[in-house]
Write a protein that holds these residues in place. Structure first.
Motif, PDB file in Angstrom:
ATOM      1  N   TYR A 155      -2.471   0.974  -4.145  1.00 39.21           N
ATOM      2  CA  TYR A 155      -2.115  -0.377  -3.710  1.00 39.21           C
ATOM      3  C   TYR A 155      -1.678  -1.234  -4.894  1.00 39.21           C
ATOM      4  O   TYR A 155      -1.967  -0.927  -6.059  1.00 39.21           O
ATOM      5  CB  TYR A 155      -3.287  -1.048  -2.992  1.00 39.21           C
ATOM      6  CG  TYR A 155      -4.375  -1.580  -3.901  1.00 39.21           C
ATOM      7  CD1 TYR A 155      -4.513  -2.944  -4.126  1.00 39.21           C
ATOM      8  CD2 TYR A 155      -5.273  -0.721  -4.547  1.00 39.21           C
ATOM      9  CE1 TYR A 155      -5.510  -3.445  -4.956  1.00 39.21           C
ATOM     10  CE2 TYR A 155      -6.275  -1.216  -5.366  1.00 39.21           C
ATOM     11  CZ  TYR A 155      -6.389  -2.586  -5.570  1.00 39.21           C
ATOM     12  OH  TYR A 155      -7.367  -3.068  -6.400  1.00 39.21           O
ATOM     13  N   ASN A 192      -6.539   3.177  -4.652  1.00 40.12           N
ATOM     14  CA  ASN A 192      -7.494   2.506  -3.785  1.00 40.12           C
ATOM     15  C   ASN A 192      -8.906   2.923  -4.197  1.00 40.12           C
ATOM     16  O   ASN A 192      -9.202   4.121  -4.258  1.00 40.12           O
ATOM     17  CB  ASN A 192      -7.223   2.876  -2.325  1.00 40.12           C
ATOM     18  CG  ASN A 192      -8.124   2.147  -1.340  1.00 40.12           C
ATOM     19  OD1 ASN A 192      -9.327   2.090  -1.496  1.00 40.12           O
ATOM     20  ND2 ASN A 192      -7.511   1.605  -0.295  1.00 40.12           N
ATOM     21  N   GLU A 240       0.844  -1.192   0.000  1.00 43.59           N
ATOM     22  CA  GLU A 240       0.000   0.000   0.000  1.00 43.59           C
ATOM     23  C   GLU A 240       0.879   1.241   0.000  1.00 43.59           C
ATOM     24  O   GLU A 240       1.905   1.290   0.681  1.00 43.59           O
ATOM     25  CB  GLU A 240      -0.930   0.001   1.210  1.00 43.59           C
ATOM     26  CG  GLU A 240      -2.041   1.023   1.083  1.00 43.59           C
ATOM     27  CD  GLU A 240      -3.082   0.903   2.183  1.00 43.59           C
ATOM     28  OE1 GLU A 240      -4.241   1.269   1.937  1.00 43.59           O
ATOM     29  OE2 GLU A 240      -2.727   0.463   3.288  1.00 43.59           O
ATOM     30  N   ILE A 250      -7.600  -3.001   2.357  1.00 43.90           N
ATOM     31  CA  ILE A 250      -8.086  -2.055   1.366  1.00 43.90           C
ATOM     32  C   ILE A 250      -9.542  -1.663   1.601  1.00 43.90           C
ATOM     33  O   ILE A 250      -9.931  -0.506   1.444  1.00 43.90           O
ATOM     34  CB  ILE A 250      -7.921  -2.640  -0.059  1.00 43.90           C
ATOM     35  CG1 ILE A 250      -6.467  -2.992  -0.340  1.00 43.90           C
ATOM     36  CG2 ILE A 250      -8.449  -1.652  -1.104  1.00 43.90           C
ATOM     37  CD1 ILE A 250      -5.510  -1.814  -0.251  1.00 43.90           C
TER      38      ILE A 250
END
Length: 288
Positions: free
Chosen positions: A67, A59, A35, A283
């Motif tokens: 990510y 994301n 990330e 996420i």
């Protein structure tokens, strides 16, 4: 419902950039996650692991984060892996390295008895199976840059797991493959639901997987539903998480009715339950 808790909370920040890795170790057949925090004057591009490149995506639920997913091949041996991260700082091309370790998942073997015609194929069936494999891989290799995901993943059938991902499969006494998904107990004709929003990219009867639905969730993520007795969605349609896509069955190479559920990341088969746990806990955390 049983999940694999192989990834902990993000640990540590590496380099001057705010780049985090979900775990410093990952087993073969699982998925690693990196990330990246949005930084002024920084443009993230992709990452490299050996000869393979993986895209860095925004994301879908957080404009401040990016990510990347790394699917670790089932046949990968235990070793230390170097990941090269490529980005631009202004107009200057740069890269950074980080390392993680691949460990052995020590998958078990299982012996199955199926119709002999599904193990030793006729020439006609070989041609069909090969054609369908090429067709499916052409689908999996495509990366939709848009993400259709807006909430956590769910399991397509609330039932007992009868066969885990990764087991080496011995069909009629001959080692043929490994189990590329997770099997759920199901009788004939039970409703199956989409694990997340997406676009149906495959909906047809296939030699090995029988009645098959494949959903593209964007960012190179595909969910797969095999051995269905009825398909309720057509290729090209958009489906919502929880929407019924068809009914369970015993079509294709099977020992009886059940659902085979799989996930592909960047065309690679990965443990679907570990992938869902990884995405939901990081996420998509807290987004229902």
């Amino acid at each position: 419902m049983r999940f694999f808790f192989l990834f902990s909370l993000f640990v540590g920040t590496v380099f001057a950039l705010d780049i985090k890795i979900a775990s410093s170790t990952v087993s073969n057949g699982k998925t690693a996650l990196l990330e990246f925090k949005k930084e002024k004057n920084i443009s993230y591009e992709d990452i490299a692991l050996g000869s393979k490149r993986y895209k860095i995506f925004k994301n879908p639920l957080n404009d401040e984060m990016f990510y990347a997913l790394i699917p670790v091949d089932y046949y990968e041996k235990p070793s230390d892996k170097k990941v090269e991260i490529y980005y631009k700082q202004g107009s200057e091309q740069k890269s950074k390295s980080l390392f993680f370790r691949v460990e052995s998942a020590d998958y078990e073997k299982e012996t199955l008895s199926v119709d002999g015609s599904k193990v030793v194929l006729s020439k006609k069936d070989q041609q069909r199976a090969s054609k369908e494999y090429v067709e499916a891989m052409e689908v999996y290799k495509k990366t939709t840059m848009q993400s259709y995901i807006s909430s956590e993943f769910i399991i397509p059938l609330d039932s007992k797991i009868t066969s885990d991902f990764g087991k080496a499969r011995v069909y009629n006494g001959s080692l043929k493959s490994y189990h590329g998904g997770t099997d759920f107990r199901a009788g004939e004709g039970e409703p199956l639901i989409a694990c997340n929003n997406g676009k149906v990219v495959l909906s047809k009867d296939r030699f090995y997987s029988g009645g098959t639905v494949v959903i593209d969730h964007g960012h190179g993520i595909y969910s797969c539903y095999f051995h269905m007795s009825k398909l309720d969605v057509k290729e090209g349609v958009m489906v919502k998480k929880g929407e019924t896509i068809g009914l369970s069955g015993s079509s294709g190479r099977v020992t009886g009715p059940h659902l085979h559920f799989g996930i592909r990341v960047a065309a690679q088969q990965v443990d679907p339950l570990q992938f869902i746990e990884l995405m939901n806990e990081n996420i998509l955390k807290g987004i229902k």
